[in-house]
Write a protein that holds these residues in place. Structure first.
Motif, PDB file in Angstrom:
ATOM      1  N   LEU A 230      -8.457  11.025   3.799  1.00 34.34           N
ATOM      2  CA  LEU A 230      -7.077  10.234   4.231  1.00 34.34           C
ATOM      3  C   LEU A 230      -6.965   8.916   3.139  1.00 34.34           C
ATOM      4  N   PRO A 231      -7.839   8.406   2.709  1.00 33.62           N
ATOM      5  CA  PRO A 231      -7.586   7.157   1.890  1.00 33.62           C
ATOM      6  C   PRO A 231      -6.643   7.571   0.864  1.00 33.62           C
ATOM      7  N   LEU A 232      -6.835   8.672   0.017  1.00 33.05           N
ATOM      8  CA  LEU A 232      -6.172   9.243  -0.744  1.00 33.05           C
ATOM      9  C   LEU A 232      -4.802   9.731  -0.458  1.00 33.05           C
ATOM     10  N   VAL A 233      -4.597  10.247   0.703  1.00 30.63           N
ATOM     11  CA  VAL A 233      -3.283  10.440   1.187  1.00 30.63           C
ATOM     12  C   VAL A 233      -2.667   9.135   1.458  1.00 30.63           C
ATOM     13  N   ALA A 234      -3.303   8.023   1.820  1.00 23.22           N
ATOM     14  CA  ALA A 234      -2.464   6.684   2.078  1.00 23.22           C
ATOM     15  C   ALA A 234      -1.909   6.240   0.708  1.00 23.22           C
ATOM     16  N   TRP A 235      -2.809   6.249  -0.313  1.00 19.86           N
ATOM     17  CA  TRP A 235      -2.487   5.855  -1.440  1.00 19.86           C
ATOM     18  C   TRP A 235      -1.314   6.659  -2.085  1.00 19.86           C
ATOM     19  N   LEU A 236      -1.234   7.736  -2.113  1.00 19.66           N
ATOM     20  CA  LEU A 236      -0.200   8.628  -2.458  1.00 19.66           C
ATOM     21  C   LEU A 236       1.026   8.348  -1.684  1.00 19.66           C
ATOM     22  N   ALA A 237       1.042   8.061  -0.280  1.00 17.24           N
ATOM     23  CA  ALA A 237       2.300   7.567   0.295  1.00 17.24           C
ATOM     24  C   ALA A 237       2.622   6.338  -0.083  1.00 17.24           C
ATOM     25  N   LEU A 238       1.890   5.326  -0.386  1.00 18.94           N
ATOM     26  CA  LEU A 238       2.158   4.004  -0.755  1.00 18.94           C
ATOM     27  C   LEU A 238       2.769   4.251  -2.240  1.00 18.94           C
ATOM     28  N   VAL A 239       2.366   5.057  -3.163  1.00 15.81           N
ATOM     29  CA  VAL A 239       2.993   5.067  -4.407  1.00 15.81           C
ATOM     30  C   VAL A 239       4.392   5.942  -4.403  1.00 15.81           C
ATOM     31  N   TRP A 240       4.384   6.771  -3.214  1.00 10.81           N
ATOM     32  CA  TRP A 240       5.838   7.457  -2.974  1.00 10.81           C
ATOM     33  C   TRP A 240       6.664   6.352  -2.612  1.00 10.81           C
ATOM     34  N   VAL A 241       6.412   5.624  -1.403  1.00 12.27           N
ATOM     35  CA  VAL A 241       7.373   4.749  -1.008  1.00 12.27           C
ATOM     36  C   VAL A 241       7.789   3.650  -2.064  1.00 12.27           C
ATOM     37  N   THR A 242       6.771   3.391  -2.993  1.00 11.40           N
ATOM     38  CA  THR A 242       6.973   2.097  -4.007  1.00 11.40           C
ATOM     39  C   THR A 242       7.983   2.853  -4.866  1.00 11.40           C
TER      40      THR A 242
END
Length: 178
Positions: free
Chosen positions: A16-28
């Motif tokens: 889940l931390p990796l999923v959250a990181w990828l989501a943050l990159v996506w939003v950015t």
């Protein structure tokens, strides 16, 4: 990674931390923190991590706080002493003494060898010229040592190796040094 931070989804672990990181990159990348972008980023992150699982990696480094503190104190002292020695030789007229020294290592761990090379390169007056990993040897250029530079360098690197392995090495690394 196991436990609540990496549940199984259709038979595969999803960190889940990796999923959250990828989501943050996506939003950015989209430049807008809307609900749709956040949910889309989470979905893309989940699918990406599920389709492309990362292998479990062990960098071969463990931290031991007491040994780390001892290493850092010794390293700080060595930085001060080496800097003073180099400044002394640079301030004097003429060329400072320098020598190439071939130093054997006792550890076979690549992680420990890299940490040793970083520590040696950080201290003024020594530079790793070449690493012979198959032979477990380093070729060092040593500056500012007049008498018996090879013997002093061998002793210092052996001590450095012991401190680094004590602070960062695995149980197998520590056993290898004896």
């Amino acid at each position: 990674m196991n436990g609540p931070l990496a549940p199984r989804v259709l038979g595969r672990r999803v960190p889940l931390p990796l999923v959250a990181w990828l989501a943050l990159v996506w939003v950015t990348l989209w430049g807008d923190a809307s609900v749709g972008n956040v949910l889309g980023g989470l979905a893309v992150g989940l699918v990406t991590v599920w389709l492309l699982p990362l292998p479990a990696l062990d960098p071969g480094v463990r931290l031991r706080p007491a040994a780390l503190a001892a290493f850092l104190l010794w390293f700080a002292w060595d930085l001060v002493g080496s800097t003073a020695r180099v400044v002394w030789w640079v301030a004097r007229p003429g060329d400072p003494p320098s020598e190439l020294v071939r130093v054997p290592l006792r550890t076979s761990s690549e992680s420990m060898t890299v940490l040793i090379m970083i520590a040696l390169a950080t201290v003024p007056g020594s530079v790793v010229v070449e690493a012979y990993l198959a032979e477990r040897e380093l070729l060092l250029h040593v500056l500012g040592r007049r008498r018996d530079a090879a013997a002093a360098t061998l002793a210092e690197v052996a001590g450095l190796e012991s401190r680094i392995v004590a602070a960062f090495g695995t149980r197998a690394d520590r056993q290898e040094l004896g």
